[in-house]
Design an enzyme around this catalytic site. Structure first.
Site, PDB file in Angstrom:
ATOM      1  N   ASP A  53       7.159   4.483 -10.133  1.00  0.00           N
ATOM      2  CA  ASP A  53       7.983   4.275  -8.941  1.00  0.00           C
ATOM      3  C   ASP A  53       9.471   4.193  -9.273  1.00  0.00           C
ATOM      4  OD1 ASP A  53       5.954   4.447  -7.105  1.00  0.00           O
ATOM      5  OD2 ASP A  53       5.558   2.304  -7.038  1.00  0.00           O
ATOM      6  N   GLY A 104       0.809  -1.217   0.000  1.00  0.00           N
ATOM      7  CA  GLY A 104       0.000   0.000   0.000  1.00  0.00           C
ATOM      8  C   GLY A 104       0.837   1.260   0.000  1.00  0.00           C
ATOM      9  N   LYS A 150       3.979  12.378  -2.599  1.00  0.00           N
ATOM     10  CA  LYS A 150       4.898  11.368  -2.072  1.00  0.00           C
ATOM     11  C   LYS A 150       5.720  11.970  -0.939  1.00  0.00           C
ATOM     12  CE  LYS A 150       7.817   7.713  -3.983  1.00  0.00           C
ATOM     13  NZ  LYS A 150       8.338   7.150  -5.257  1.00  0.00           N
ATOM     14  N   ASP A 184       8.487   5.491   8.087  1.00  0.00           N
ATOM     15  CA  ASP A 184       8.115   6.735   8.756  1.00  0.00           C
ATOM     16  C   ASP A 184       7.206   7.609   7.903  1.00  0.00           C
ATOM     17  OD1 ASP A 184       9.855   7.691   6.814  1.00  0.00           O
ATOM     18  OD2 ASP A 184      11.443   8.242   8.220  1.00  0.00           O
ATOM     19  N   ARG A 224      -2.329  -0.339 -10.167  1.00  0.00           N
ATOM     20  CA  ARG A 224      -1.168  -1.224 -10.191  1.00  0.00           C
ATOM     21  C   ARG A 224      -1.615  -2.682 -10.296  1.00  0.00           C
ATOM     22  NH1 ARG A 224       3.057   1.528  -6.897  1.00  0.00           N
ATOM     23  NH2 ARG A 224       2.272   3.576  -6.289  1.00  0.00           N
ATOM     24  N   GLY A 228       2.622   3.641   1.532  1.00  0.00           N
ATOM     25  CA  GLY A 228       3.229   3.795   2.851  1.00  0.00           C
ATOM     26  C   GLY A 228       3.705   5.197   3.149  1.00  0.00           C
ATOM     27  N   ARG A 229       3.877   6.015   2.102  1.00  0.00           N
ATOM     28  CA  ARG A 229       4.289   7.405   2.322  1.00  0.00           C
ATOM     29  C   ARG A 229       3.652   8.346   1.314  1.00  0.00           C
ATOM     30  NH1 ARG A 229       9.297   4.980   1.104  1.00  0.00           N
ATOM     31  NH2 ARG A 229       9.790   4.990  -1.119  1.00  0.00           N
ATOM     32  N   ASP A 274       3.855  -4.688  -7.442  1.00  0.00           N
ATOM     33  CA  ASP A 274       3.186  -3.480  -6.960  1.00  0.00           C
ATOM     34  C   ASP A 274       3.730  -2.223  -7.624  1.00  0.00           C
ATOM     35  OD1 ASP A 274       5.421  -4.373  -5.155  1.00  0.00           O
ATOM     36  OD2 ASP A 274       5.195  -2.337  -4.404  1.00  0.00           O
ATOM     37  N   ASN A 275       4.829  -2.351  -8.371  1.00  0.00           N
ATOM     38  CA  ASN A 275       5.387  -1.212  -9.107  1.00  0.00           C
ATOM     39  C   ASN A 275       5.060  -1.267 -10.590  1.00  0.00           C
ATOM     40  OD1 ASN A 275       6.560  -0.241  -6.758  1.00  0.00           O
ATOM     41  ND2 ASN A 275       8.507  -1.239  -7.124  1.00  0.00           N
TER      42      ASN A 275
END
EC number: 2.7.7.-
Length: 478
Positions: free
Chosen positions: A256, A84, A107, A119, A177, A86-87, A246-247
């Site tokens: 990506d 998913g 992003k 993070d 994706r 994530g950032r 996923d990319n």
């Protein structure tokens, strides 16, 4: 002018995301924006004059409805489960005047439910690399996401070292994706896989929506788009570096940008990602990996699409790839027609280049200067084994004479497909190091140069990389 945003993803695919807003950075400031792209999207210039604003996730534009998408995928050939955004956060889908849409994806926008151990942040280094790479690919004519802006900040982000937190506004017609489909297939929810397929067809393949066999026809086109994309990567010497499912873009876009690299020396087994210890994503393995990824996508469709139809589509991959690749490589060699000896000449040139570690981009650009009635070639001095080059070049000139075109016509064709400038890692690194010291001059200068990759230049952008710039190690950390 007021920008218009719609909420198709949010309204039609409610189980594929979590709604949330970006988390701003400390003292965020806009350091670059894409004026040409902004004009294309009718974005008012005033939006770039009011601080970080929407570019730093501090404000939202009317109609935006931010969300983080969930998807899963295979990473390095192994099922990785749920992944998913994530950032990244999809801020909204801009409705353009022609009825098409453009995702605005921020992003580095902070923690999401899909951040796992991360993070939620991106660093200045990676945002600069993606902005440069996506714009370079666009101007090379290769389907890609685009970069709209970069924001840097005083927020520390901890990677191998402490770096500056940054955000990149990425835009694309869609961020669909392969991994979106895998997510629900492996959760054993085939009806949701079908909903994703229906969404894709309805909005991006609408000409197929009323076809009785729409899913097979749609998947066949996804295969064709992917094959065409990979063929284009191979012809310009682009290695993606992390072709996880996923990319992979459903629309056939380059998506990506992480540890990517353009070939310097011609090295078929070039590995640009230093985390890729087995060479799964090496340059010469990209066509096979893309097919493997398509097979994973086909598997997700098998509950409602006949397997024979899926296999037929997959079987078309190699021919589409070879057709696109062959057409472009003949253009790079200056061949106006297709002759039986063409593949042998190309393969012999590649063998010679591999032995000599010839520069991929420079070799084809210099070949563009060939005059068919002259035995002299500026490319000759690039080779140590002059006898081997002379033998190949003599047969190449004979082949050129089979096409009834002037040197000028052929050279014009060759120079339109053989770039003088590609984004070598050392060029990106030089811009990054200056930017990290607060000097954005080289970032802007390089962006401007990449807009004209087929133009002749006499600066170091088109020279061989310096010793320190060869084989720069790049990781997935961003």
């Amino acid at each position: 002018m007021t920008l218009s945003f719609i909420t198709r993803w949010r309204d039609e695919l409610p189980e594929t995301y979590t709604a949330l807003s970006p988390t701003p950075l400390n003292n965020a400031r806009l350091i670059w924006h894409n004026t040409e792209l902004a004009n294309t999207l009718s974005i008012p210039s005033s939006l770039f004059k009011n601080g970080a604003g929407v570019w730093g996730g501090e404000t939202l534009l009317p109609g935006m409805s931010p969300l983080a998408q969930v998807y899963s995928g295979h990473q390095f050939g192994v099922w990785a489960g749920q992944l998913g955004d994530g950032r990244g956060i999809l801020l909204g889908e801009q409705l353009l005047a022609d009825g098409t849409t453009m995702d605005w994806h921020l992003k580095g926008a902070g923690l999401t439910p899909y951040s796992r151990m991360g993070d939620g942040r991106a660093v200045l280094r990676s945002t600069i690399r993606e902005s440069l790479a996506s714009e370079a690919m666009h101007y090379l004519g290769i389907p890609t996401t685009r970069a709209l802006s970069i924001v840097t900040s005083d927020s520390p982000v901890y990677r191998e070292t402490v770096e500056s937190g940054a955000m990149l506004m990425r835009v694309a017609p869609s961020h669909l994706r392969f991994g979106h489909f895998e997510h629900f297939y492996y959760r054993r929810e085939p009806e949701k896989v079908r909903q994703l397929a229906d969404f894709a067809i309805r909005h991006y393949w609408s000409h197929l929506d009323d076809e009785e066999d729409k899913y097979r026809l749609w998947f066949t086109d996804v295969v064709a788009r992917t094959a065409s994309l990979i063929a284009q990567w191979q012809t310009v010497g682009f290695a993606h570096g992390v072709m996880n499912t996923d990319n992979m873009s459903l629309l056939g876009l380059t998506l990506d940008y992480g540890p990517f690299g353009f070939l310097d020396d011609y090295e078929p087994g070039f590995i640009c990602n230093h985390s890729d210890h087995q060479g799964r994503y090496s340059f010469d393995n990209q066509p096979a990996v893309a097919l493997w990824n398509l097979q994973r996508l086909a598997q997700t469709l098998s509950p409602f699409v006949a397997v024979d139809g899926l296999n037929e589509a997959l079987d078309s991959y190699q021919q589409v790839l070879l057709t696109h690749y062959g057409q472009r490589m003949r253009q790079k060699l200056g061949f106006m027609t297709e002759q039986k000896e063409d593949n042998a000449l190309l393969n012999e040139l590649f063998s010679l280049m591999a032995r000599e570690r010839s520069d991929y981009t420079r070799t084809f650009r210099m070949l563009s200067l060939t005059e068919q009635h002259s035995a002299a070639s500026p490319l000759r001095d690039e080779f140590i084994d002059r006898a081997a080059f002379d033998d190949w070049f003599a047969r190449y000139r004979v082949r050129l004479q089979q096409d009834e075109v002037t040197d000028s016509e052929r050279q014009q064709l060759m120079q339109s497909v053989n770039p003088a400038l590609v984004l070598r890692n050392w060029l990106a690194q030089r811009a990054i190091e200056a930017a990290e010291k607060g000097d954005m001059t080289e970032l802007h200068r390089l962006h401007e140069a990449l807009r004209n990759p087929f133009s002749d230049r006499d600066d170091d952008y088109v020279s061989r990389p310096p010793d320190w710039g060869k084989r720069l190690e790049v990781s997935c950390s961003s």
